[in-house]
Structures are given as C-alpha cells and as structure tokens.
Design an enzyme around this catalytic site. Sequence first.
Site, PDB file in Angstrom:
ATOM      1  N   THR A  50       0.825  -1.201   0.000  1.00 42.14           N
ATOM      2  CA  THR A  50       0.000   0.000   0.000  1.00 42.14           C
ATOM      3  C   THR A  50       0.861   1.254   0.000  1.00 42.14           C
ATOM      4  OG1 THR A  50      -1.719  -1.191   1.211  1.00 42.14           O
ATOM      5  CG2 THR A  50      -1.841   1.208   1.249  1.00 42.14           C
ATOM      6  N   TYR A 138       5.536 -11.786   5.435  1.00 36.95           N
ATOM      7  CA  TYR A 138       4.411 -11.307   4.631  1.00 36.95           C
ATOM      8  C   TYR A 138       4.110 -12.372   3.590  1.00 36.95           C
ATOM      9  CZ  TYR A 138       1.673  -7.827   1.920  1.00 36.95           C
ATOM     10  OH  TYR A 138       0.697  -7.127   1.255  1.00 36.95           O
ATOM     11  N   LYS A 166       1.966 -11.326   8.385  1.00 36.23           N
ATOM     12  CA  LYS A 166       0.812 -10.698   7.759  1.00 36.23           C
ATOM     13  C   LYS A 166       0.257 -11.715   6.779  1.00 36.23           C
ATOM     14  CE  LYS A 166      -0.838  -6.874   4.942  1.00 36.23           C
ATOM     15  NZ  LYS A 166      -0.508  -5.659   4.147  1.00 36.23           N
ATOM     16  N   VAL A 206      -3.419  -5.906   9.764  1.00 35.27           N
ATOM     17  CA  VAL A 206      -2.618  -4.890   9.068  1.00 35.27           C
ATOM     18  C   VAL A 206      -3.439  -4.526   7.842  1.00 35.27           C
ATOM     19  CG1 VAL A 206      -0.479  -4.361   7.864  1.00 35.27           C
ATOM     20  CG2 VAL A 206      -0.429  -5.820   9.900  1.00 35.27           C
TER      21      VAL A 206
END
Length: 297
Positions: A50, A138, A166, A206
């Site tokens: 992001t 991640y 995540k 998250v």
Amino acid sequence: MSLGPFGRTAAAMITPFTAEGALDLAGAQELAVRLVDREGCDGLVLSGTTGESPTTSGAEKEALIRAVGEAVGDRAVITAGVGSNDTAHTVELARAAERAGAHGLLVVSPYYSRPPQQAVEAHFRTVADAVGLPVMLYDIPARTGVRIETGTMLRLAEHPRIAGVKDCSYDLLHSAKVIAAGGLAVYSGSEELNLPLYALGGAGFVSTVANVAGPALRAVLDAYDAGAGAEAARLHGLTLPLVELMMSSGLPGTVTAKALLGALGRPAGPVRAPLLPAAPEVAQALVTAHQTLTTAV
C-alpha cells in the site's frame, strides 16, 4: 486483549506524495498522527504494498521512517516494509530501517523468481539474522507467486526474531494451523477475514482500509474482546461494502485508498507509475460507501 509485537490495529499506511510526485514528509506526519491519535491505530506499517514500496527509493523509505517516528514517537509500533526479491538488498534495507528507528520489519516472500521452500526459509533467516528487530513475514502468494508453506512458517517461528506474519494467504486451514501452533502473531492482511482470524486467536490486522476507516475496523475487534460476538459480526458486516470497493474492485488498494483520502481532504497525493489514479466516479462511490459506514458505526 493482548497487544501483539506489531500492535493490534495496524494501518498499512499509504505514502503521501506532492502533486509533483515527490515524497511528502509533512503529509506523512499529518496522516500518521491522525491514524494514531484519532483513528485508533496502534501500529503503522510503512513502505508495504500500500505504501508503494516498489516505486520508492531506499533513501525515501528511510526518510519516511524517520519522519513518522518523529511524529508519533512510541504511541504506535512502526513496522517498516523492507522486502524485495533480492536477499542482499533486503538485508541492506532492513539495516537501514533499523538505523532509522523502526520498531519492526515487514519482509515479503521473494517474488518473481519463485524460489523453493528451502530458499524461501533461508531468505527470511538471513534477514532476521542481520538485524536486532522483530520480523513480520508477509505471505501474499497472489502477488509474489510463492507461498510460505505451513511447515516452513512453523520452522521460521522458532527463530528468536521472527515474531509474526501478515496473512494474505486466503487459506483458512493453513492460518488456523499456524495460529494453533503458537510462536507467531498472525495478523489478517485481508479485511474480510479480520474477524474470522481474530476469533481463531489471531493478533489483529494490518489493513489498507484502516487508512480511512480505522475506527470501524477496530470496533469489530473491541466488540469481540468484550464478549459480544454477535455485535462483532454485525459491525464486521457493515465494513464489507467499503472493503469490497477498496480491495476487490479490480484496482489496487493503494489507488482506492489515495482516491478516498484525497476526496476527504487528507494527505495522499498521486500514485506513482505504473499505477494510475482512480476515475472520478470511483472516488465518488468510495466517498458514499465511507459515509455510509461512518454513519452506521
């Protein structure tokens, strides 16, 4: 409620740019303070997907960490995205983030080259061995082209500095097994799964959507922690129209988040190529969904 190593309600923060496309550090500080002091975020994840990490330089990433750290201090856990598909470069970014004052690191699976699991594991261990900060794995195979398989993740959990993940795997069996095994704080990276993963024992989220709707997302977890499961489910359902528009409309969350933030008069700025801005009608639909959610919660 227990606070995980990277917070509980973390925003995957956008990286504000000026109208000319330069890094907007003042805007980043303003947005960070709002997210922490007014929107209920106890964690900020910088320079993730992001945050447009593929199109920001190492120097920009380091400057962003320093600026946000100055703005929010210890009022939130600052986790810096440092992942790349080059282990040596990831180590370089990780060490720079540590020097800049990050509290933790987000390390994505090495993408594009599709390394086997032994190589994936070695990549994460090399990064974790190189720094003194907690590491959040991640796992987002839809973007990277490679999974962090359950066995690999459980072995990595034994590393003293690999503390969380995540989870964007969209594999509930895998996620449930990792949570049940303990050793890793599992954070939902897909907003529609925030409540299901939390109910299984996850650590929180998250979230890209938290850039614009942190209080609504946090209310879901707060209700669950208060023992109000039906109310948590109701509140979770209220978030889904905005979540769907932002994350499942065919546009990257970065694009929709910046469009909505801009429409709300908050720091955002343009996206960097190859991304393109959202069309005006998309921005208006996002504003309408946002207004509906904030009125209902």
